[in-house]
Scaffold this active site. Structure first.
Site, short mmCIF file in Angstrom:
data_model
loop_
_atom_site.label_atom_id
_atom_site.label_comp_id
_atom_site.label_asym_id
_atom_site.label_seq_id
_atom_site.Cartn_x
_atom_site.Cartn_y
_atom_site.Cartn_z
N GLY A 31 41.79 45.75 41.21
CA GLY A 31 40.42 45.28 41.40
C GLY A 31 40.39 43.82 41.80
CG ASN A 32 37.45 42.30 43.96
OD1 ASN A 32 36.39 41.87 43.52
ND2 ASN A 32 37.52 43.37 44.75
NE ARG A 33 39.09 35.48 38.89
CZ ARG A 33 39.50 34.23 38.86
NH1 ARG A 33 40.59 33.89 39.53
NH2 ARG A 33 38.83 33.33 38.20
#
Ligand code: CTP
Length: 421
Positions: free
Chosen positions: A215-217
């Site tokens: 995933g990412n932030r």
């Protein structure tokens, strides 16, 4: 209006509806936003049947009055409105909006509304039938024509067993829109009325197995701010949200997704016939070649298997391609870090990346964010440059994400208005 050194004065008007208790949260949030602000609550007589004056006085730190006969020597029915820098009405009942639309001044709140020249934001709450009644529709139209920002109510469970449009919008959204209108008056015209806008937000998650993902932030906050502002400007908004639990903005249709494949399918479906697409989601460029059906176990003495990745489709590039189904305005976001050097060198590199990206993707507008040093991700504030395919460059100074959203909506509305055919 107050002078530069005087404190900002906010009037919170409270109509007589069950949602009056949520006005407490509006007052609390306004005071938390800036403790130097002077917040005065002006409830109607019937609002005080739902919430006691003591609650409003304790939360606001100021006395509460409802009629024009309290504290006559201070001429409160005039001075409250004269000194206001911002007026927020939550909840705005059908009766209160009717009285405001016809210019009545039979209590302190309606007198204040007649006197004030400050931005006024009304957050309605009532049963669906009252909201959709032609009398209320006409009153809302009149108030909007006069520059009052009337937010659409949220949909959902109402006081009885019924549900539909009529819930008071989330206090977080009421305050965000009120602060936008205070900081940048005129940010919420009805210039997107009749337009359909699709917004993507959040970060996609690519499953490794049933438990883990890549995933990412991205927090989703910028996309949610665009959806909030576009809906407040009259657009029909579909918000495609990947992995975020943020509250749904009023009047916005939410579609929850997780992976890039889900986001791509939902966005393609929603953009059919849409006027604009705003791709604020942080879309994963790659996904695991295979998602394991069962949880991947570590085996003693053996290191992890190398992870094989495959490329995801580029949703923005695909939906920017010229063709009959393409929305008239397509907006991308680019989070860039530059390659080090001085601040000016980083800025130049970030803009160069942005210009290359707008050409590569084929979108009309690109919001370029600098994300070095933890900027932008998860923050309430944001700074950016808005690039157009024609080469225009509009810097948006550091500020709330709602302001960037309003600047973006200005550009989208202008492009839609100038469209030929
Ligand atoms: N985007 C998309 N589909 C992808 C990747 C990105 O639609 N598979 C969209 C994003 O929503 C954003 C824009 O493209 O609006 C730019 O995203 P970014 O990650 O900066 O683009 P990339 O093509 O991944 O560029 P880079 O080479 O910088 O990674």
């Amino acid at each position: 209006m107050t002078s530069a050194t005087a404190p900002t004065r906010v009037v919170v008007g409270v109509g007589g509806g069950i949602a009056a208790y949520k006005a407490c949260e509006v007052v609390r949030r306004l005071r938390a936003h800036d403790p130097s602000w002077v917040v005065t609550v002006v409830p109607t007589e019937s609002a005080l049947r739902f919430v006691g004056a003591a609650t409003f006085e304790a939360l606001s730190g100021n006395p509460v009055a409802t009629d024009v006969w309290t504290d006559v020597p201070s001429v409160a029915h005039v001075s409250t409105g004269q000194h206001a820098d911002l007026v927020v009405i939550a909840p705005a009942t059908a009766d209160l909006m009717a009285r405001a639309a016809t210019g009545r001044s039979d209590d302190l709140l309606t007198a204040t509304l007649l006197v004030t020249r400050a931005p006024v934001l009304m957050a309605p709450a009532m049963h669906s039938e009252m909201w959709s009644h032609p009398a209320t529709r006409a009153n809302v139209a009149t108030l909007r024509e006069r520059g009052v920002v009337v937010v659409d109510p949220a949909s959902g469970r109402l006081t009885g067993s019924d549900s539909g449009p009529g819930r008071l919008p989330d206090p977080e959204h009421i305050v965000a829109l009120a602060l936008l209108e205070h900081g940048r008056p005129g940010s919420l015209p009805q210039d997107l009325a009749g337009r359909t806008v699709v917004v993507t937000a959040g970060g996609t998650r690519e499953a490794l197995d049933p438990v883990r993902f890549l995933g990412n932030r991205s927090s989703g906050r910028q996309g949610f701010a665009v959806a909030l502002v576009a809906a407040a400007r009259g657009a029909r908004v579909t918000l495609i949200a990947a992995s975020t639990e943020l509250p749904v903005p009023p009047g916005v249709q939410l579609v929850r997704v997780s992976s890039t494949a889900e986001l791509a399918a939902a966005t393609a479906e929603a953009t059919r016939g849409a006027d604009a697409l705003v791709m604020a989601a942080a879309v994963a460029d790659f996904r695991p070649a295979e998602a394991a059906a069962h949880k991947i176990k570590k085996e003693a003495g053996r290191g992890p298997e190398p992870l094989a990745l495959v490329e995801n489709p580029d949703v923005l590039a695909a939906l920017s391609r010229p063709g009959p189904g393409r929305p008239a305005v397509v907006v991308g976001f680019a989070a860039e870090t530059g390659e080090g050097g001085t601040d000016a060198e980083i800025r130049t590199a970030v803009l160069a990346h942005g210009r290359a990206k707008i050409a590569r993707k084929g979108c009309d507008l690109l919001v370029v964010n600098r994300v070095d040093g933890g900027r932008a991700f998860g923050a309430e504030d944001n700074a950016a440059v808005l690039l157009s395919r024609e080469g225009d460059e509009l810097p948006v100074p550091f500020g709330p994400k709602t302001v960037l959203a309003a600047v973006l909506c200005d550009a989208v509305a202008a492009r839609l208005a100038s469209r030929v055919g």
